[in-house]
Design a protein around this motif. Structure first.
Motif, mmCIF file in Angstrom:
data_model
loop_
_atom_site.group_PDB
_atom_site.id
_atom_site.type_symbol
_atom_site.label_atom_id
_atom_site.label_comp_id
_atom_site.label_asym_id
_atom_site.label_seq_id
_atom_site.Cartn_x
_atom_site.Cartn_y
_atom_site.Cartn_z
ATOM 1 N N GLY A 107 1.261 -0.800 -0.050
ATOM 2 C CA GLY A 107 -0.047 0.246 -0.045
ATOM 3 C C GLY A 107 0.949 1.609 0.120
ATOM 4 N N LEU A 108 1.726 1.048 0.509
ATOM 5 C CA LEU A 108 2.793 2.135 0.513
ATOM 6 C C LEU A 108 3.047 2.608 -0.982
ATOM 7 C CD1 LEU A 108 5.450 1.652 3.432
ATOM 8 C CD2 LEU A 108 3.453 3.300 3.417
ATOM 9 N N GLU A 109 2.840 2.260 -2.018
ATOM 10 C CA GLU A 109 3.221 2.805 -3.139
ATOM 11 C C GLU A 109 2.559 3.195 -3.743
ATOM 12 O OE1 GLU A 109 2.983 -0.740 -6.268
ATOM 13 O OE2 GLU A 109 4.814 -2.149 -4.502
ATOM 14 N N HIS A 110 1.713 3.606 -3.115
ATOM 15 C CA HIS A 110 0.186 4.866 -3.151
ATOM 16 C C HIS A 110 0.708 6.136 -2.310
ATOM 17 C CE1 HIS A 110 -0.730 1.630 -6.827
ATOM 18 N NE2 HIS A 110 -0.651 1.022 -5.993
ATOM 19 N N ALA A 111 1.074 5.703 -1.157
ATOM 20 C CA ALA A 111 0.524 6.550 0.237
ATOM 21 C C ALA A 111 1.459 6.621 1.155
ATOM 22 C CB ALA A 111 -1.052 6.311 0.734
ATOM 23 N N ASP A 112 2.087 7.369 1.806
ATOM 24 C CA ASP A 112 2.342 7.450 3.328
ATOM 25 C C ASP A 112 1.501 6.702 4.185
ATOM 26 O OD1 ASP A 112 3.818 9.935 1.674
ATOM 27 O OD2 ASP A 112 1.986 10.710 1.933
ATOM 28 N N ILE A 113 0.393 5.665 4.164
ATOM 29 C CA ILE A 113 0.508 5.117 5.333
ATOM 30 C C ILE A 113 -0.496 4.683 4.620
ATOM 31 C CG2 ILE A 113 -0.959 4.847 7.388
ATOM 32 C CD1 ILE A 113 -0.465 7.766 7.808
ATOM 33 N N SER A 114 -0.405 3.211 5.396
ATOM 34 C CA SER A 114 -0.783 1.789 4.920
ATOM 35 C C SER A 114 -1.649 0.866 5.918
ATOM 36 C CB SER A 114 -0.291 0.799 3.919
ATOM 37 O OG SER A 114 -0.806 -0.879 3.156
ATOM 38 N N ILE A 115 -2.722 1.009 5.928
ATOM 39 C CA ILE A 115 -3.624 0.024 7.253
ATOM 40 C C ILE A 115 -3.806 -0.607 6.651
ATOM 41 C CG2 ILE A 115 -5.534 0.634 8.676
ATOM 42 C CD1 ILE A 115 -5.185 3.724 8.371
ATOM 43 N N GLY A 116 -3.644 -1.582 7.433
ATOM 44 C CA GLY A 116 -4.183 -3.502 7.839
ATOM 45 C C GLY A 116 -5.548 -4.057 8.664
ATOM 46 N N ALA A 117 -6.966 -3.519 7.382
ATOM 47 C CA ALA A 117 -8.295 -2.990 7.504
ATOM 48 C C ALA A 117 -8.502 -4.490 7.775
ATOM 49 C CB ALA A 117 -8.828 -2.277 7.086
ATOM 50 N N ARG A 118 -9.502 -4.214 9.121
ATOM 51 C CA ARG A 118 -10.224 -5.970 9.272
ATOM 52 C C ARG A 118 -11.582 -5.737 8.680
ATOM 53 N NH1 ARG A 118 -9.387 -4.318 15.767
ATOM 54 N NH2 ARG A 118 -9.128 -2.294 15.146
ATOM 55 N N PHE A 119 -12.884 -4.959 8.653
ATOM 56 C CA PHE A 119 -13.677 -4.841 8.151
ATOM 57 C C PHE A 119 -13.847 -4.081 6.605
ATOM 58 C CE2 PHE A 119 -13.635 -2.792 12.503
ATOM 59 C CZ PHE A 119 -14.205 -4.085 13.281
ATOM 60 N N SER A 120 -13.023 -5.458 5.559
ATOM 61 C CA SER A 120 -13.036 -5.033 4.234
ATOM 62 C C SER A 120 -13.169 -5.723 2.825
ATOM 63 C CB SER A 120 -12.050 -4.192 3.806
ATOM 64 O OG SER A 120 -11.814 -3.242 4.199
ATOM 65 N N ASP A 121 -14.616 -6.722 4.146
ATOM 66 C CA ASP A 121 -14.455 -8.251 3.099
ATOM 67 C C ASP A 121 -13.454 -9.682 3.418
ATOM 68 O OD1 ASP A 121 -17.204 -6.860 2.694
ATOM 69 O OD2 ASP A 121 -16.183 -5.816 1.356
ATOM 70 N N VAL A 122 -12.584 -9.221 4.442
ATOM 71 C CA VAL A 122 -12.015 -10.553 4.537
ATOM 72 C C VAL A 122 -11.696 -10.851 6.050
ATOM 73 C CG1 VAL A 122 -9.295 -10.792 4.543
ATOM 74 C CG2 VAL A 122 -10.508 -9.379 2.089
ATOM 75 N N GLY A 123 -11.701 -11.830 5.653
ATOM 76 C CA GLY A 123 -12.053 -13.033 7.387
ATOM 77 C C GLY A 123 -13.684 -12.888 8.009
#
Length: 248
Positions: A107-123
């Motif tokens: 995600g850092l290829e497109h932004a300064d901060i990349s968040i591993g999100a728990r509520f994005s239809d995964v898991g």
């Protein structure tokens, strides 16, 4: 010591996590042997430091418990001083799956901060009641601040690029939820960009997280208060010369 530009520092804040920190470090190294792991022993009274060192991590020991914010600011300072361009936080309790580290770093290829999100239809990570309401409210407000849709602004599984490392060394609060909400709002006010990456969280390897309706209600009230304080603060935008000094 100056590291290669592509070297990644994995910061693991740990407080009395001797039962889980060793396994977490070994999983990180299994995901990529080139990851450099720095465990910030946040004033532990157990064998966290010894176990982490035996598992192959660099250990930075704090004399007393500062909380995640204080531990992470220590880690970011270490990263800056040693020339790391990419840093990612992985909690010692086993909830963050090291297999996903490369995905979050991407995600850092497109932004300064990349968040591993728990509520994005995964898991199947689920939160109910007041705690869930708080998370939805926080995500909605901070999405407007960040000018991008975010669903999980309290996740600690997040990566930082050079500009974010510089920002976090300058300002990374230690108070309640400061390491997630306040630091993120301040970074956005400073002009940094944010992206989220869907990930699946795991149960804690050991210990019991705070639960129950009373605790969830307190979380709701405290999180709204923390957000209000964060929005009142205005960080100065990063200056180009600051980044030039960091990369010199």
């Amino acid at each position: 010591m100056t590291v290669a530009p592509d070297r990644v520092l994995v910061i693991v804040p740990a407080w009395n996590e001797h039962r889980s920190v060793g396994g977490t470090i070994r999983e990180i190294h299994s995901a990529d042997p080139n990851f450099h792991v720095a465990v910030i022993d946040d004033g532990s009274t157990d064998d966290t430091a010894q176990v982490a060192r035996a598992a192959g991590a660099t250990v930075l020991r704090l004399p007393f418990n500062l909380g995640v914010g204080g531990a992470m600011r220590t880690g970011f300072t270490y990263a800056q001083r040693h020339g790391y361009q990419r840093v990612i936080q992985v909690d010692a309790d086993g909830q963050h799956n090291p297999v996903d580290i490369h995905r979050v770093l991407a995600g850092l290829e497109h932004a300064d901060i990349s968040i591993g999100a728990r509520f994005s239809d995964v898991g199947d990570y689920a939160v109910k009641g007041p705690r869930r309401w708080a998370m939805l409210f926080l995500a909605g407000v901070i999405s407007r601040v960040a000018k991008t849709k975010l669903t999980d602004v309290t996740s600690g599984f997040r990566a930082a690029g050079p500009r974010a490392i510089e920002q976090y060394v300058r300002y990374y609060p230690a108070e309640y939820l400061g390491d997630t909400i306040d630091s993120l709002v301040a970074a956005c006010h400073a002009g940094l960009t944010v992206k989220q990456i869907p990930v699946a969280m795991r149960p804690r390897a050991h210990g019991t997280p705070s639960q129950g309706p009373i605790g969830a209600s307190v979380y709701l009230l405290r999180s709204v208060f923390a957000l209000s304080l964060a929005l009142l603060r205005r960080a100065r935008p990063l200056q180009p010369e600051a980044l030039q000094e960091q990369n010199a």
